[in-house]
Write a protein that holds these residues in place. Structure first.
Motif, PDB file in Angstrom:
ATOM      1  N   LYS A  27      -5.517 -13.827   6.563  1.00  0.00           N
ATOM      2  CA  LYS A  27      -6.920 -13.240   6.487  1.00  0.00           C
ATOM      3  C   LYS A  27      -7.301 -12.156   7.749  1.00  0.00           C
ATOM      4  CE  LYS A  27      -8.732 -16.495   3.763  1.00  0.00           C
ATOM      5  NZ  LYS A  27      -7.285 -16.941   3.514  1.00  0.00           N
ATOM      6  N   ASP A  28      -6.299 -12.085   8.875  1.00  0.00           N
ATOM      7  CA  ASP A  28      -6.295 -11.073   9.701  1.00  0.00           C
ATOM      8  C   ASP A  28      -5.771  -9.812   9.304  1.00  0.00           C
ATOM      9  OD1 ASP A  28      -3.720 -11.776   9.725  1.00  0.00           O
ATOM     10  OD2 ASP A  28      -3.655 -12.205  12.098  1.00  0.00           O
ATOM     11  N   GLN A  29      -5.246  -9.421   8.055  1.00  0.00           N
ATOM     12  CA  GLN A  29      -4.668  -8.480   7.723  1.00  0.00           C
ATOM     13  C   GLN A  29      -5.550  -7.629   7.078  1.00  0.00           C
ATOM     14  OE1 GLN A  29      -1.453  -9.954   5.249  1.00  0.00           O
ATOM     15  NE2 GLN A  29       0.037  -8.939   6.505  1.00  0.00           N
ATOM     16  N   ASN A  84      -6.307   1.686  10.393  1.00  0.00           N
ATOM     17  CA  ASN A  84      -5.156   0.627  10.928  1.00  0.00           C
ATOM     18  C   ASN A  84      -4.853  -0.338   9.723  1.00  0.00           C
ATOM     19  OD1 ASN A  84      -4.960   1.886  13.220  1.00  0.00           O
ATOM     20  ND2 ASN A  84      -6.861   1.128  14.058  1.00  0.00           N
ATOM     21  N   ILE A  85      -4.844   0.278   8.524  1.00  0.00           N
ATOM     22  CA  ILE A  85      -4.449  -0.663   7.501  1.00  0.00           C
ATOM     23  C   ILE A  85      -3.156  -1.559   7.461  1.00  0.00           C
ATOM     24  CG2 ILE A  85      -4.025  -0.841   4.789  1.00  0.00           C
ATOM     25  CD1 ILE A  85      -6.956  -0.355   5.627  1.00  0.00           C
ATOM     26  N   ASN A  86      -3.090  -2.616   7.471  1.00  0.00           N
ATOM     27  CA  ASN A  86      -1.703  -3.441   7.400  1.00  0.00           C
ATOM     28  C   ASN A  86      -1.154  -3.929   6.115  1.00  0.00           C
ATOM     29  OD1 ASN A  86      -3.400  -5.267   8.067  1.00  0.00           O
ATOM     30  ND2 ASN A  86      -2.879  -5.448  10.156  1.00  0.00           N
ATOM     31  N   PHE A  87      -2.109  -3.903   5.370  1.00  0.00           N
ATOM     32  CA  PHE A  87      -1.684  -4.576   4.031  1.00  0.00           C
ATOM     33  C   PHE A  87      -2.255  -3.686   2.764  1.00  0.00           C
ATOM     34  CE2 PHE A  87      -1.099  -7.350   0.283  1.00  0.00           C
ATOM     35  CZ  PHE A  87      -0.272  -8.031   0.490  1.00  0.00           C
ATOM     36  N   ILE A  88      -1.120  -3.438   1.825  1.00  0.00           N
ATOM     37  CA  ILE A  88      -1.458  -2.507   0.724  1.00  0.00           C
ATOM     38  C   ILE A  88      -1.531  -3.519  -0.733  1.00  0.00           C
ATOM     39  CG2 ILE A  88      -0.981  -0.624  -0.791  1.00  0.00           C
ATOM     40  CD1 ILE A  88      -1.573   0.170   2.126  1.00  0.00           C
ATOM     41  N   LEU A  89      -2.727  -3.443  -1.266  1.00  0.00           N
ATOM     42  CA  LEU A  89      -2.960  -4.364  -2.630  1.00  0.00           C
ATOM     43  C   LEU A  89      -3.008  -3.136  -3.628  1.00  0.00           C
ATOM     44  CD1 LEU A  89      -3.259  -6.877  -4.066  1.00  0.00           C
ATOM     45  CD2 LEU A  89      -5.567  -6.711  -3.548  1.00  0.00           C
ATOM     46  N   ALA A  90      -2.124  -3.129  -4.743  1.00  0.00           N
ATOM     47  CA  ALA A  90      -1.816  -2.229  -5.862  1.00  0.00           C
ATOM     48  C   ALA A  90      -2.381  -2.951  -7.187  1.00  0.00           C
ATOM     49  CB  ALA A  90      -0.580  -1.849  -6.019  1.00  0.00           C
ATOM     50  N   VAL A  91      -3.738  -2.603  -7.777  1.00  0.00           N
ATOM     51  CA  VAL A  91      -4.236  -3.170  -8.861  1.00  0.00           C
ATOM     52  C   VAL A  91      -4.166  -2.379 -10.248  1.00  0.00           C
ATOM     53  CG1 VAL A  91      -5.884  -4.255  -9.719  1.00  0.00           C
ATOM     54  CG2 VAL A  91      -5.481  -4.665  -7.321  1.00  0.00           C
ATOM     55  N   GLY A  92      -3.167  -2.430 -10.734  1.00  0.00           N
ATOM     56  CA  GLY A  92      -3.222  -1.352 -12.014  1.00  0.00           C
ATOM     57  C   GLY A  92      -1.590  -1.306 -12.680  1.00  0.00           C
ATOM     58  N   GLY A  93      -1.381  -0.438 -13.345  1.00  0.00           N
ATOM     59  CA  GLY A  93      -0.013  -0.383 -13.985  1.00  0.00           C
ATOM     60  C   GLY A  93       1.125   0.000 -12.843  1.00  0.00           C
ATOM     61  N   GLY A  94       2.064   0.455 -13.539  1.00  0.00           N
ATOM     62  CA  GLY A  94       3.563   0.965 -12.662  1.00  0.00           C
ATOM     63  C   GLY A  94       3.146   1.898 -11.815  1.00  0.00           C
ATOM     64  N   SER A  95       2.159   2.875 -12.284  1.00  0.00           N
ATOM     65  CA  SER A  95       1.804   4.123 -11.604  1.00  0.00           C
ATOM     66  C   SER A  95       1.361   3.798 -10.168  1.00  0.00           C
ATOM     67  CB  SER A  95       0.992   5.270 -12.547  1.00  0.00           C
ATOM     68  OG  SER A  95       1.742   5.566 -13.562  1.00  0.00           O
TER      69      SER A  95
END
Length: 379
Positions: A27-29, A84-95
């Protein structure tokens, strides 16, 4: 057999699994939610992600291309640093996922992160990454491979890093319901070639690897034969599962691998914009013919155990082509708008990258590459 295999990505497979994100990300990310051009707003993934992140601080970045470029991902990098992002969430295909792997590593690097692609630097650290898969094809959601392009120089390059594994991957085939036929067929042939790069090499004694690779082949062939069912959830979830297993590198553990088809295909995408899957199908059959003296034994094994064909390697290669054709994918460069400089362009790119002797035996030379492309161009 000697190998080390470790895959740290947690897989959440099934409809509705996206809700697990709320507990998989602390939650703190501060989260950067990255996607393509809005298809996730049509298939329901966007709303479900927003719901899952309702107790998190998150920002959005959209516009990741079908072949992600560093130019685009460097724009996302500006948000990562500013907020100051500290988590990446990728939503999609391999690209999208590959672009985010680059982004996660770039965020922890002081220089130009293209250094990872041209081999002048190795990834030492990266932001944590999660993936929500909406398009089955590359297996990027649970492997350590990153493939991105640089538009300014017409380059498509790759690197491996254990810092690139997503922490988790959500695989919900219901998000595939809005995909086009072209996207579905690209995924199927991509997975077929992924298996081939790890299987169609040298004879070996790894019964598990070969047996599982042949199982994946048979599954893909069955899906191709049932192409008319491609709009069903059952068909799509099987494709999603097979694509994931085809390139988590389990079937490649302890066996020699090739990847020549991919290296040639990457250049066809970089120079001519061919879809990744289609760039592979115009190479693989012709590479098998060109390298048949070295690959003949494994082609024969595949033929017998996958297609039920004995002692006729040309018939087996034709059966591979028929499988691709049955889902609407061409196997000749001459079926696309390719100029007469294609061989020169690919060879020059290989020279600049140092790809002078590739393949499982180091015998796919520049001359062989030219021969393969000539076969693909000829009618």
């Amino acid at each position: 057999m000697e190998f080390s295999y470790h895959n740290p990505t947690a897989i959440e497979f099934g409809e509705g699994k996206i809700s697990a994100i709320s507990n998989l990300i602390k939650k703190d990310q501060k989260v950067l939610f990255v996607y393509g051009f809005g298809s996730i707003k049509k298939n329901g993934a966007y709303d479900q992600v927003v719901k899952a992140l309702e107790n998190h601080t998150f920002f959005e970045f959209s516009g990741v291309e079908a072949n992600p470029t560093v130019e685009t991902m460097n724009k996302a990098l500006e948000i990562v640093k500013k907020e100051n992002i500290n988590f990446i969430l990728a939503v999609g295909g391999g690209s999208v996922i590959d672009g985010c792997k680059y982004l996660a590593a770039a965020a922890k690097y002081d220089g130009d992160a293209w250094d990872f692609l041209d081999g002048t630097a190795e990834v030492q650290d990266a932001l944590p990454l999660g993936a929500v898969l909406t398009l089955a094809a590359t297996g990027s959601e649970s492997n350590n491979l990153t493939v991105v392009s640089r538009k300014s120089t017409n380059e498509k390059r790759l690197y491996f890093s254990n810092h690139s594994y997503p922490q988790f991957a959500i695989l919900d085939a219901s998000f595939m319901s809005t995909l086009s036929d072209q996207q579905l067929s690209n995924g199927l042939v991509d997975a077929f070639v992924h298996v081939s790069e790890q299987y169609l090499t040298k004879p070996n004694t790894t019964l598990v690897n070969d047996g599982y690779a042949e199982t994946l082949y048979r599954g893909l062939v069955k899906l191709a034969k049932r192409w008319e069912d491609r709009r069903t959830y059952l068909w799509q979830e099987n494709l999603m599962h097979i694509c994931n297993q085809a390139l988590n590198f389990q079937i490649g553990a302890g066996v020699v691998q090739d990847w020549s088809t991919h290296l040639i295909g990457h250049e066809l995408t970089a120079f001519y914009g061919l879809d990744h899957g289609r760039s592979l199908t115009v190479v693989l059959p012709h590479l098998l013919r060109e390298m048949i003296d070295e690959k003949g034994e494994k082609i024969a094994q595949m033929g017998e155990n996958v297609f039920g064909i004995k002692d006729d390697n040309e018939a087996i290669i034709q059966k591979i082509e028929e499988t691709f054709h049955s889902v609407g994918v061409a196997t000749k460069l001459s079926d696309y708008e390719i100029d007469d400089k294609v061989i020169e362009n690919v060879q020059n790119a290989f020279r600049s990258h140092g790809y002078l002797e590739i393949g499982e035996n180091g015998t796919v030379t520049l001359e062989k590459v030219a021969n393969i492309l000539t076969r693909s161009i000829s009618s």
